[in-house]
Design a protein around this motif. Structure first.
Motif, PDB file in Angstrom:
ATOM      1  N   ALA A   7       0.828  -1.202   0.000  1.00  0.00           N
ATOM      2  CA  ALA A   7       0.000   0.000   0.000  1.00  0.00           C
ATOM      3  C   ALA A   7       0.862   1.252   0.000  1.00  0.00           C
ATOM      4  O   ALA A   7       2.052   1.214   0.338  1.00  0.00           O
ATOM      5  N   MET A   8       0.218   2.362  -0.356  1.00  0.00           N
ATOM      6  CA  MET A   8       0.896   3.654  -0.344  1.00  0.00           C
ATOM      7  C   MET A   8      -0.072   4.719   0.161  1.00  0.00           C
ATOM      8  O   MET A   8      -1.267   4.675  -0.130  1.00  0.00           O
ATOM      9  N   VAL A   9       0.491   5.656   0.920  1.00  0.00           N
ATOM     10  CA  VAL A   9      -0.210   6.870   1.309  1.00  0.00           C
ATOM     11  C   VAL A   9       0.689   8.029   0.908  1.00  0.00           C
ATOM     12  O   VAL A   9       1.896   8.008   1.172  1.00  0.00           O
ATOM     13  N   MET A  10       0.092   9.033   0.260  1.00  0.00           N
ATOM     14  CA  MET A  10       0.815  10.258  -0.070  1.00  0.00           C
ATOM     15  C   MET A  10      -0.027  11.424   0.432  1.00  0.00           C
ATOM     16  O   MET A  10      -1.235  11.466   0.192  1.00  0.00           O
ATOM     17  N   TYR A  11       0.617  12.330   1.159  1.00  0.00           N
ATOM     18  CA  TYR A  11      -0.121  13.466   1.713  1.00  0.00           C
ATOM     19  C   TYR A  11       0.719  14.736   1.621  1.00  0.00           C
ATOM     20  O   TYR A  11       1.933  14.698   1.442  1.00  0.00           O
ATOM     21  N   ILE A  12       0.030  15.846   1.763  1.00  0.00           N
ATOM     22  CA  ILE A  12       0.669  17.145   1.956  1.00  0.00           C
ATOM     23  C   ILE A  12       0.139  17.707   3.264  1.00  0.00           C
ATOM     24  O   ILE A  12      -0.966  17.371   3.694  1.00  0.00           O
ATOM     25  N   SER A  13       0.943  18.531   3.906  1.00  0.00           N
ATOM     26  CA  SER A  13       0.505  19.198   5.132  1.00  0.00           C
ATOM     27  C   SER A  13       1.260  20.511   5.277  1.00  0.00           C
ATOM     28  O   SER A  13       2.278  20.733   4.616  1.00  0.00           O
ATOM     29  N   THR A  41       8.958   2.119   3.364  1.00  0.00           N
ATOM     30  CA  THR A  41       9.857   2.957   2.587  1.00  0.00           C
ATOM     31  C   THR A  41       9.115   4.231   2.223  1.00  0.00           C
ATOM     32  O   THR A  41       7.897   4.318   2.372  1.00  0.00           O
ATOM     33  N   GLY A  42       9.866   5.233   1.743  1.00  0.00           N
ATOM     34  CA  GLY A  42       9.182   6.448   1.348  1.00  0.00           C
ATOM     35  C   GLY A  42      10.103   7.632   1.190  1.00  0.00           C
ATOM     36  O   GLY A  42      11.331   7.507   1.164  1.00  0.00           O
ATOM     37  N   ALA A  43       9.469   8.790   1.087  1.00  0.00           N
ATOM     38  CA  ALA A  43      10.198  10.039   0.901  1.00  0.00           C
ATOM     39  C   ALA A  43       9.410  11.180   1.510  1.00  0.00           C
ATOM     40  O   ALA A  43       8.180  11.141   1.576  1.00  0.00           O
ATOM     41  N   MET A  44      10.163  12.206   1.944  1.00  0.00           N
ATOM     42  CA  MET A  44       9.560  13.404   2.501  1.00  0.00           C
ATOM     43  C   MET A  44      10.246  14.618   1.899  1.00  0.00           C
ATOM     44  O   MET A  44      11.464  14.655   1.804  1.00  0.00           O
ATOM     45  N   MET A  45       9.443  15.590   1.493  1.00  0.00           N
ATOM     46  CA  MET A  45       9.977  16.879   1.077  1.00  0.00           C
ATOM     47  C   MET A  45       9.458  17.920   2.054  1.00  0.00           C
ATOM     48  O   MET A  45       8.278  17.911   2.412  1.00  0.00           O
ATOM     49  N   TRP A  46      10.353  18.807   2.471  1.00  0.00           N
ATOM     50  CA  TRP A  46       9.988  19.911   3.359  1.00  0.00           C
ATOM     51  C   TRP A  46      10.420  21.195   2.689  1.00  0.00           C
ATOM     52  O   TRP A  46      11.569  21.323   2.252  1.00  0.00           O
ATOM     53  N   THR A  47       9.488  22.125   2.593  1.00  0.00           N
ATOM     54  CA  THR A  47       9.801  23.410   1.966  1.00  0.00           C
ATOM     55  C   THR A  47      10.011  24.513   2.996  1.00  0.00           C
ATOM     56  O   THR A  47      10.326  25.633   2.625  1.00  0.00           O
ATOM     57  N   GLY A  48       9.820  24.187   4.256  1.00  0.00           N
ATOM     58  CA  GLY A  48       9.816  25.191   5.308  1.00  0.00           C
ATOM     59  C   GLY A  48       8.386  25.574   5.651  1.00  0.00           C
ATOM     60  O   GLY A  48       8.067  25.891   6.781  1.00  0.00           O
ATOM     61  N   ARG A  49       7.530  25.516   4.644  1.00  0.00           N
ATOM     62  CA  ARG A  49       6.119  25.840   4.833  1.00  0.00           C
ATOM     63  C   ARG A  49       5.216  24.612   4.682  1.00  0.00           C
ATOM     64  O   ARG A  49       4.157  24.540   5.279  1.00  0.00           O
ATOM     65  N   TYR A  50       5.648  23.669   3.866  1.00  0.00           N
ATOM     66  CA  TYR A  50       4.846  22.477   3.579  1.00  0.00           C
ATOM     67  C   TYR A  50       5.681  21.207   3.681  1.00  0.00           C
ATOM     68  O   TYR A  50       6.894  21.234   3.498  1.00  0.00           O
ATOM     69  N   PHE A  51       4.968  20.111   3.926  1.00  0.00           N
ATOM     70  CA  PHE A  51       5.531  18.766   3.824  1.00  0.00           C
ATOM     71  C   PHE A  51       4.782  18.035   2.708  1.00  0.00           C
ATOM     72  O   PHE A  51       3.570  18.211   2.545  1.00  0.00           O
ATOM     73  N   VAL A  52       5.496  17.209   1.986  1.00  0.00           N
ATOM     74  CA  VAL A  52       4.908  16.206   1.093  1.00  0.00           C
ATOM     75  C   VAL A  52       5.571  14.903   1.505  1.00  0.00           C
ATOM     76  O   VAL A  52       6.792  14.842   1.631  1.00  0.00           O
ATOM     77  N   GLN A  53       4.777  13.877   1.734  1.00  0.00           N
ATOM     78  CA  GLN A  53       5.365  12.611   2.143  1.00  0.00           C
ATOM     79  C   GLN A  53       4.653  11.449   1.466  1.00  0.00           C
ATOM     80  O   GLN A  53       3.443  11.468   1.266  1.00  0.00           O
ATOM     81  N   VAL A  54       5.463  10.442   1.129  1.00  0.00           N
ATOM     82  CA  VAL A  54       4.984   9.179   0.582  1.00  0.00           C
ATOM     83  C   VAL A  54       5.440   8.080   1.527  1.00  0.00           C
ATOM     84  O   VAL A  54       6.602   8.043   1.925  1.00  0.00           O
ATOM     85  N   LEU A  55       4.524   7.189   1.882  1.00  0.00           N
ATOM     86  CA  LEU A  55       4.829   5.999   2.670  1.00  0.00           C
ATOM     87  C   LEU A  55       4.416   4.788   1.856  1.00  0.00           C
ATOM     88  O   LEU A  55       3.327   4.772   1.268  1.00  0.00           O
ATOM     89  N   HIS A  75       3.184  19.606  12.264  1.00  0.00           N
ATOM     90  CA  HIS A  75       2.474  19.940  11.035  1.00  0.00           C
ATOM     91  C   HIS A  75       0.977  19.861  11.287  1.00  0.00           C
ATOM     92  O   HIS A  75       0.529  19.348  12.311  1.00  0.00           O
ATOM     93  N   HIS A  76       0.199  20.410  10.360  1.00  0.00           N
ATOM     94  CA  HIS A  76      -1.262  20.412  10.492  1.00  0.00           C
ATOM     95  C   HIS A  76      -1.870  20.509   9.093  1.00  0.00           C
ATOM     96  O   HIS A  76      -1.149  20.598   8.097  1.00  0.00           O
ATOM     97  N   ALA A  77      -3.169  20.530   9.024  1.00  0.00           N
ATOM     98  CA  ALA A  77      -3.910  20.647   7.762  1.00  0.00           C
ATOM     99  C   ALA A  77      -3.477  19.574   6.760  1.00  0.00           C
ATOM    100  O   ALA A  77      -3.251  19.853   5.587  1.00  0.00           O
ATOM    101  N   MET A  78      -3.388  18.347   7.245  1.00  0.00           N
ATOM    102  CA  MET A  78      -2.973  17.244   6.376  1.00  0.00           C
ATOM    103  C   MET A  78      -4.072  16.941   5.355  1.00  0.00           C
ATOM    104  O   MET A  78      -5.244  16.892   5.686  1.00  0.00           O
ATOM    105  N   LYS A  79      -3.637  16.742   4.129  1.00  0.00           N
ATOM    106  CA  LYS A  79      -4.551  16.363   3.045  1.00  0.00           C
ATOM    107  C   LYS A  79      -3.966  15.138   2.344  1.00  0.00           C
ATOM    108  O   LYS A  79      -2.871  15.206   1.783  1.00  0.00           O
TER     109      LYS A  79
END
Length: 142
Positions: A7-13, A41-55, A75-79
């Protein structure tokens, strides 16, 4: 017999205003340790303002990991952009790839409104993979 569904979950927050680079480094270090144990496994990007993550991983492990992440106050406002079955892992080289891109807010902001189609989702996942490869082509898994 255990559930072997991949399975995979991808979100932004949104990053909490008090979240700093050292905070994120601690998150990544803990994620790498914990994900290795859970075979996530996965990846995370942090912009300072946002996160994008894949699990990615076996369904129970991905669900448990994602549940813990939702409780993190850095973090908050996860989508959730995608949640579902996966044929094969995209980020198998990394227990958690980390991409620090303070210049990428413009890539994330349109996603707050929502990814409207599968092509947009695939493009974001591919961008995250390409960035992870450019920063750490060997991965963090040994």
């Amino acid at each position: 017999m255990p559930n072997r569904t991949l399975a995979m979950v991808m979100y932004i927050s949104r990053s909490a205003p008090t979240t700093s680079r050292p905070d994120v480094e601690k998150v990544v270090a803990a994620a790498r340790r914990n994900n290795e144990l859970r075979r996530v496994t996965g990846a995370m990007m942090w912009t300072g303002r946002y996160f994008v993550q894949v699990l990615e991983g076996e369904l129970p492990a991905v669900i448990a990991t994602h549940k813990l992440i939702t409780q993190d106050t850095r973090h908050h406002a996860m989508k959730v952009l995608f949640q579902g079955e996966l044929e094969s892992r995209n980020f198998s080289r990394w227990s958690m790839a980390f991409v620090d891109r303070p210049d990428a807010d413009h890539l994330i902001e349109p996603l707050i409104e929502g990814i409207q189609d599968a092509e947009s989702f695939r493009a974001l996942r591919r961008m995250l993979f390409d960035l992870a490869m450019s920063q750490d082509p060997g991965g963090d898994r040994h």
